[in-house]
Design an enzyme around this catalytic site. Structure first.
Site, mmCIF file in Angstrom:
data_model
loop_
_atom_site.group_PDB
_atom_site.id
_atom_site.type_symbol
_atom_site.label_atom_id
_atom_site.label_comp_id
_atom_site.label_asym_id
_atom_site.label_seq_id
_atom_site.Cartn_x
_atom_site.Cartn_y
_atom_site.Cartn_z
ATOM 1 N N ARG A 52 7.351 41.920 26.983
ATOM 2 C CA ARG A 52 8.513 41.083 27.301
ATOM 3 C C ARG A 52 8.917 40.383 26.012
ATOM 4 N NH1 ARG A 52 6.477 37.147 25.225
ATOM 5 N NH2 ARG A 52 8.254 35.988 25.967
ATOM 6 N N GLY A 53 10.065 39.638 26.098
ATOM 7 C CA GLY A 53 10.615 39.033 24.893
ATOM 8 C C GLY A 53 11.667 39.989 24.328
ATOM 9 N N ARG A 95 15.547 46.070 32.459
ATOM 10 C CA ARG A 95 15.816 44.626 32.589
ATOM 11 C C ARG A 95 17.245 44.369 32.077
ATOM 12 N NH1 ARG A 95 11.400 40.462 30.578
ATOM 13 N NH2 ARG A 95 12.417 39.120 32.098
ATOM 14 N N GLN A 202 4.791 31.973 30.375
ATOM 15 C CA GLN A 202 4.735 32.507 29.007
ATOM 16 C C GLN A 202 4.255 31.448 28.009
ATOM 17 O OE1 GLN A 202 7.296 32.916 31.104
ATOM 18 N NE2 GLN A 202 8.360 34.839 30.809
ATOM 19 N N ASP A 243 17.700 35.514 24.472
ATOM 20 C CA ASP A 243 17.798 36.898 24.955
ATOM 21 C C ASP A 243 19.174 37.491 24.732
ATOM 22 O OD1 ASP A 243 15.622 35.479 26.663
ATOM 23 O OD2 ASP A 243 15.204 37.632 26.675
ATOM 24 N N LYS A 254 15.137 31.829 28.419
ATOM 25 C CA LYS A 254 14.251 31.667 29.583
ATOM 26 C C LYS A 254 14.669 30.473 30.431
ATOM 27 C CE LYS A 254 11.696 33.739 30.733
ATOM 28 N NZ LYS A 254 12.021 34.706 31.833
HETATM 29 O O1 MRU Z 1 11.235 37.014 30.579
HETATM 30 P P1 MRU Z 1 10.817 37.092 29.148
HETATM 31 O O2 MRU Z 1 9.418 36.652 28.911
HETATM 32 O O3 MRU Z 1 11.119 38.445 28.563
HETATM 33 O O4 MRU Z 1 11.758 36.057 28.419
HETATM 34 C C1 MRU Z 1 11.594 35.847 27.046
HETATM 35 C C2 MRU Z 1 12.454 34.771 26.498
HETATM 36 O O5 MRU Z 1 13.240 34.175 27.188
HETATM 37 C C3 MRU Z 1 12.370 34.540 25.019
HETATM 38 O O6 MRU Z 1 12.593 33.197 24.731
HETATM 39 C C4 MRU Z 1 13.432 35.400 24.316
HETATM 40 O O7 MRU Z 1 13.318 36.739 24.712
HETATM 41 C C5 MRU Z 1 13.347 35.317 22.849
HETATM 42 S S1 MRU Z 1 11.928 36.148 22.265
HETATM 43 C C6 MRU Z 1 11.934 36.212 20.586
#
Ligand code: MRU
Length: 353
Positions: A52-53, A95, A202, A243, A254
């Site tokens: 994820r991320g 996603r 996270q 994102d 997030k």
């Molecule tokens: O649902 P996730 O864990 O994929 O969400 C991740 C985030 O919101 C991060 O802050 C974002 O992807 C930036 S990661 C460098």
């Protein structure tokens, strides 16, 4: 594979013709690297949040195309092309919010189009090389962003971050945590507050673990504590990842990021967003057009097999929220820092690149 020497955490690795990913669902309790050799497998891993991320999802998607190409590389040109089209479609549905996924697929699709007519085995090798390139470039970009961002963090500052925008969310170094890492490498002494980040945790599971690995001082708080700490003067600066950023500078990140940004403005605390150019979606005029993923109610109902919500209660689980550009002190990109981001400044950023 790229040099990951600036971080101790390896998020993705290429082994035995498979892409292996550290399983982020079971960290920090266990360190396991399941391997994937098909686009469907990688898409499922993205959906289930093995990985994820935003930038890490982009790298994984590129490898998803590459492993599928290798898997199909004994087929005829027509069957190979049909199989790859299918792989692109499957990966694109994994996603919806992180634009890096679509950015990486687009890059792989363009390369594939340029190679049409060449022997399929050679095309598959070239697609694999491109996945390695995307991954290596992600680390370089994060290090550049880190350099720009580190200059914004005063020595001895207490930094709040939300979710995990670290090495685990990228190919290495991280975006928001990359800024923190670079500042520490430059000799600054920082203290990090990590929001726990309900419901997937996270912050508690990943950010806290990642910073502990590198002995960067970190204090874990629950999501409802940051306002209190700000009002007590215990937080100097906020740095988060993103994102997707719209053309006007609105930021999707997030769930809970918006609350942190509002609180930061109320307390006159700078709110920085570390944002590689691959996360800016100029086809979207403002944040209201960014698709917000709704995840399973099971994530809110409980965690790790324990359920605390009453049976029958109705649940919402939006995984991201939008922070309006007006609450963003600056975007930190690999091309420099954009203070008070707006449409013109963001367009100019691309004119330079
Ligand atoms: O649902 P996730 O864990 O994929 O969400 C991740 C985030 O919101 C991060 O802050 C974002 O992807 C930036 S990661 C460098």
């Amino acid at each position: 594979m790229p040099d990951q020497s600036s971080t101790t955490v390896e998020t993705l690795r290429w082994r035995n013709n498979r892409i292996e990913m550290i399983d982020q669902r079971i960290l920090p309790g266990r360190i396991e690297y399941p391997g994937f050799d098909s686009a469907a497998g990688v898409a499922q891993a993205i959906r289930d949040m093995v990985i994820r991320g935003a930038p890490a999802i982009g790298c994984a998607a590129a490898y998803g195309v590459a492993v599928e190409a290798l898997r199909l590389s004994t087929l005829s040109q027509a069957d190979f092309a049909r199989g790859l089209d299918n792989a692109f479609a499957v990966l694109a549905q994994s996603r919806p919010t992180a634009v890096n996924l679509f950015w990486a697929l687009d890059r792989m699709r363009k390369l594939h189009a340029n190679l049409l007519g060449q022997p399929v085995a050679a095309v598959a090798q070239r697609l694999l090389e491109e996945a390695h390139n995307i991954t290596a470039q992600d680390i370089t970009i994060n290090q550049k962003m880190g350099g720009f961002g580190a200059a914004l963090l005063p020595d001895k500052s207490r930094v709040l971050t939300h979710c995990n925008a670290g090495a685990l969310a990228t190919a290495g170094h991280g975006t928001a945590l990359g800024v923190i890492r670079s500042a520490v490498l430059a000799g600054k002494s920082l203290k990090v507050f990590a929001d726990e980040t309900r419901p997937f945790l996270q912050g508690a599971r990943l950010t806290a673990w990642e910073l502990l690995q590198e002995k960067i001082p970190v204090t874990l708080i629950t999501d409802n504590m940051s306002g209190h700490l700000m009002s007590c003067g215990e937080i100097d600066v906020v740095v988060v990842g993103t994102d997707r950023v719209a053309a006007n500078g609105d930021v999707a990140n997030k769930i809970g990021t918006y609350m942190v940004a509002v609180l930061a403005r109320r307390h006159n605390i700078p709110f920085y967003v570390a944002c590689p150019l691959s996360t800016i979606d100029r086809s979207i005029t403002d944040g209201s057009q960014i698709p917000i993923e709704e995840r399973s109610d099971a994530e809110v109902r409980g965690y790790g097999g324990i359920e605390w919500a009453p049976i029958g209660v109705s649940i919402r689980n939006p995984a991201f929220d939008i922070t309006p550009a007006e609450l963003v002190t600056a975007l930190i990109t690999e091309n420099g820092v954009v203070t008070a981001p707006d449409r013109q400044k963001i367009a100019a950023l691309f004119a330079e690149s």
